[in-house]
Design an enzyme around this catalytic site. Structure first.
Site, PDB file in Angstrom:
ATOM      1  N   GLN A  33      42.302  62.936 -16.462  1.00 40.45           N
ATOM      2  CA  GLN A  33      41.668  61.961 -15.582  1.00 40.45           C
ATOM      3  C   GLN A  33      41.619  60.590 -16.250  1.00 40.45           C
ATOM      4  O   GLN A  33      41.262  60.473 -17.417  1.00 40.45           O
ATOM      5  CB  GLN A  33      40.260  62.418 -15.218  1.00 40.45           C
ATOM      6  CG  GLN A  33      40.222  63.652 -14.342  1.00 40.45           C
ATOM      7  CD  GLN A  33      40.761  63.405 -12.940  1.00 40.45           C
ATOM      8  OE1 GLN A  33      41.044  62.276 -12.561  1.00 40.45           O
ATOM      9  NE2 GLN A  33      40.914  64.471 -12.177  1.00 40.45           N
ATOM     10  N   ASP A  54      42.061  72.993  -8.634  1.00 44.62           N
ATOM     11  CA  ASP A  54      42.201  71.533  -8.663  1.00 44.62           C
ATOM     12  C   ASP A  54      43.685  71.215  -8.520  1.00 44.62           C
ATOM     13  O   ASP A  54      44.344  70.784  -9.464  1.00 44.62           O
ATOM     14  CB  ASP A  54      41.647  70.985  -9.984  1.00 44.62           C
ATOM     15  CG  ASP A  54      41.609  69.462 -10.014  1.00 44.62           C
ATOM     16  OD1 ASP A  54      42.029  68.831  -9.022  1.00 44.62           O
ATOM     17  OD2 ASP A  54      41.166  68.902 -11.036  1.00 44.62           O
ATOM     18  N   TYR A  98      45.493  75.654 -11.824  1.00 45.80           N
ATOM     19  CA  TYR A  98      45.870  74.247 -12.035  1.00 45.80           C
ATOM     20  C   TYR A  98      44.913  73.640 -13.062  1.00 45.80           C
ATOM     21  O   TYR A  98      44.338  72.578 -12.871  1.00 45.80           O
ATOM     22  CB  TYR A  98      45.827  73.451 -10.730  1.00 45.80           C
ATOM     23  CG  TYR A  98      46.583  74.111  -9.600  1.00 45.80           C
ATOM     24  CD1 TYR A  98      47.959  73.986  -9.484  1.00 45.80           C
ATOM     25  CD2 TYR A  98      45.918  74.903  -8.654  1.00 45.80           C
ATOM     26  CE1 TYR A  98      48.652  74.612  -8.458  1.00 45.80           C
ATOM     27  CE2 TYR A  98      46.606  75.533  -7.631  1.00 45.80           C
ATOM     28  CZ  TYR A  98      47.969  75.383  -7.541  1.00 45.80           C
ATOM     29  OH  TYR A  98      48.651  76.003  -6.522  1.00 45.80           O
ATOM     30  N   CYS A 143      42.276  65.822  -4.780  1.00 43.76           N
ATOM     31  CA  CYS A 143      42.605  64.394  -4.821  1.00 43.76           C
ATOM     32  C   CYS A 143      43.229  63.929  -3.511  1.00 43.76           C
ATOM     33  O   CYS A 143      43.719  62.805  -3.424  1.00 43.76           O
ATOM     34  CB  CYS A 143      43.536  64.094  -5.992  1.00 43.76           C
ATOM     35  SG  CYS A 143      45.072  65.027  -5.964  1.00 43.76           S
ATOM     36  N   GLU A 197      47.716  77.413 -16.248  1.00 40.01           N
ATOM     37  CA  GLU A 197      48.357  76.096 -16.198  1.00 40.01           C
ATOM     38  C   GLU A 197      49.842  76.250 -16.526  1.00 40.01           C
ATOM     39  O   GLU A 197      50.207  77.026 -17.407  1.00 40.01           O
ATOM     40  CB  GLU A 197      47.685  75.137 -17.188  1.00 40.01           C
ATOM     41  CG  GLU A 197      48.370  73.808 -17.392  1.00 40.01           C
ATOM     42  CD  GLU A 197      48.568  73.027 -16.111  1.00 40.01           C
ATOM     43  OE1 GLU A 197      49.679  72.499 -15.919  1.00 40.01           O
ATOM     44  OE2 GLU A 197      47.616  72.929 -15.304  1.00 40.01           O
TER      45      GLU A 197
END
Length: 406
Positions: free
Chosen positions: A246, A337, A273, A364, A294
């Site tokens: 981020q 996410d 994720y 997002c 991941e």
């Protein structure tokens, strides 16, 4: 040429207007503005990318902003527009009228970004690549950059480096900056890299340009440190110049703090994720076993570094595709996410078959989030909580923190 008034903000950084030719999407236009231009049809819709503004919104931001800042509005006026984007997606796409908690503003409206990437301009200095174009927009400064990245920007403007792009990753916690040099010849960049470290950069790496995307090719350390520590609310985590972390750590930290208060705790938790596993590491004291999934090798490497540093023995990282989560069994909590495309059908199907008691969904993209939430609600879940977060002031982007329960 058409002259028309913009009606409302829609996803993608566009203002929507209704004209005699049909609906026109106007880049960077604000609600109520009178604009003029010649729309072009692409992908079945009319777009106006560079409007002439005849009557500006009274709150239009007066200072220069980079091209990525497609919401040039006084900050306090941005927040209700972003909240409305999420509410509209929830009602229009998910067909839900669930309550939405008020949007959480960014702690900093400007000087918030701790990562950025710029092209080298042929005439010197740094530039933004304009979307869907080879055109470069030269910059004298970038007001979205946090210190110490603003210092790094000023330094790099004056260095004639033989590269295609430069990437910056800073840490507010350490007050340092890492530099990535994209393109050029790595052997020829070793001496400049050492000089840049002496100038004040914490470390420099070289990256091979790749059509697959940023830092998808070979990456070679040239000088100095490879990683930094950054604070994301209650958690300190490793970041690198090639990492997807981020870029607004203060806002991300606030989201993590709230996420921790929402979940019940239990025996097993899964994060899909996961990146470097911020949620897994944050929630590890609340669960007996936490699995972080991941696909990125670099992100898993950083996650393992943080897991060992924090002593989180109950966290396990798996480098695998989230679409194969079915093989991992059942969990009390699943954290997702995903990228802007949202959850693929395989992951939605897994969630509805495995039926975790709670799903913590961080998004997002409000539209794909609403699509997925609608499917999960139809499958028996209820939307227990949702709040928009502003991670990217002066842009149309908005994050959503949400919790679904059976």
């Amino acid at each position: 040429m058409l002259t028309f008034r913009v009606e409302k903000l829609v996803p993608g950084g566009y203002g929507l207007a209704r004209t005699e030719r049909g609906v026109v999407l106007v880049k960077g236009a604000l609600p109520g503005e009178l604009v003029r231009g010649e729309p072009k049809r692409k992908k079945g819709a009319l777009f106006l990318e560079a409007p002439e503004i005849l009557e500006a919104h009274p709150g239009r931001y007066p200072e220069p902003l980079p091209p990525s800042a497609d919401l040039p509005l006084a900050y306090e006026a941005q927040l209700p527009l972003k909240e409305a984007l999420v509410r509209d997606a929830l009602e229009r796409v998910a067909k839900l009228e669930a309550p939405l908690a008020p949007i959480r503003p960014s702690p900093r409206p400007l000087a918030y970004r701790t990562a950025a990437q710029y092209a080298r301009h042929p005439l010197g200095g740094l530039a933004y690549r304009l979307p869907e174009s080879h055109e470069l927009h030269r910059l004298e400064k970038d007001p979205l950059l946090a210190e110490p990245l603003a210092w790094a920007f000023d330094v790099l403007k004056l260095w004639p480096l033989p590269v295609e792009e430069v990437a910056l990753r800073g840490s507010l916690l350490e007050g340092k900056v890492l530099l990535g040099l994209v393109g050029g010849v790595p052997e020829a960049l070793k001496r400049p890299a050492k000089a840049l470290v002496q100038e004040g950069f914490a470390g420099v790496v070289w990256a091979e340009p790749s059509p697959k995307g940023r830092f998808r090719g070979r990456v070679t350390p040239l000088a100095g440190e490879r990683t930094l520590l950054e604070a994301f609310g209650p958690l300190k985590a490793t970041v690198s110049v090639e990492s997807f972390s981020q870029v607004n750590p203060l806002a991300a930290g606030a989201l993590l703090e709230e996420a921790r208060t929402l979940v019940f705790g239990g025996r097993r938790a899964l994060e899909l994720y996961a990146g470097s596993g911020l949620f897994s590491l944050l929630l590890s004291p609340r669960y007996e076993e936490v699995v972080a999934v991941e696909i990125s090798k670099e992100a898993v490497r950083r996650g393992e570094m943080d897991r060992k540093r924090l002593g989180a023995e109950n966290v396990r990282f798996l480098r695998m595709d989230a679409r194969k989560a079915e093989a991992l069994g059942a969990f009390d909590l699943v954290v997702v996410d995903p990228p802007r495309a949202g959850l693929p059908p395989e992951v939605r199907a897994y969630l509805l078959r495995a039926r975790p008691r709670e799903i913590l969904y961080v998004s997002c993209d409000p539209a794909t989030w609403a699509r997925d939430v609608g499917a999960l609600v139809q499958g028996g879940y209820r939307l227990a909580f949702a709040r928009p977060y502003d991670f990217f002031p002066f842009t149309h982007h908005v994050e959503v923190l949400s919790l679904l329960r059976l």
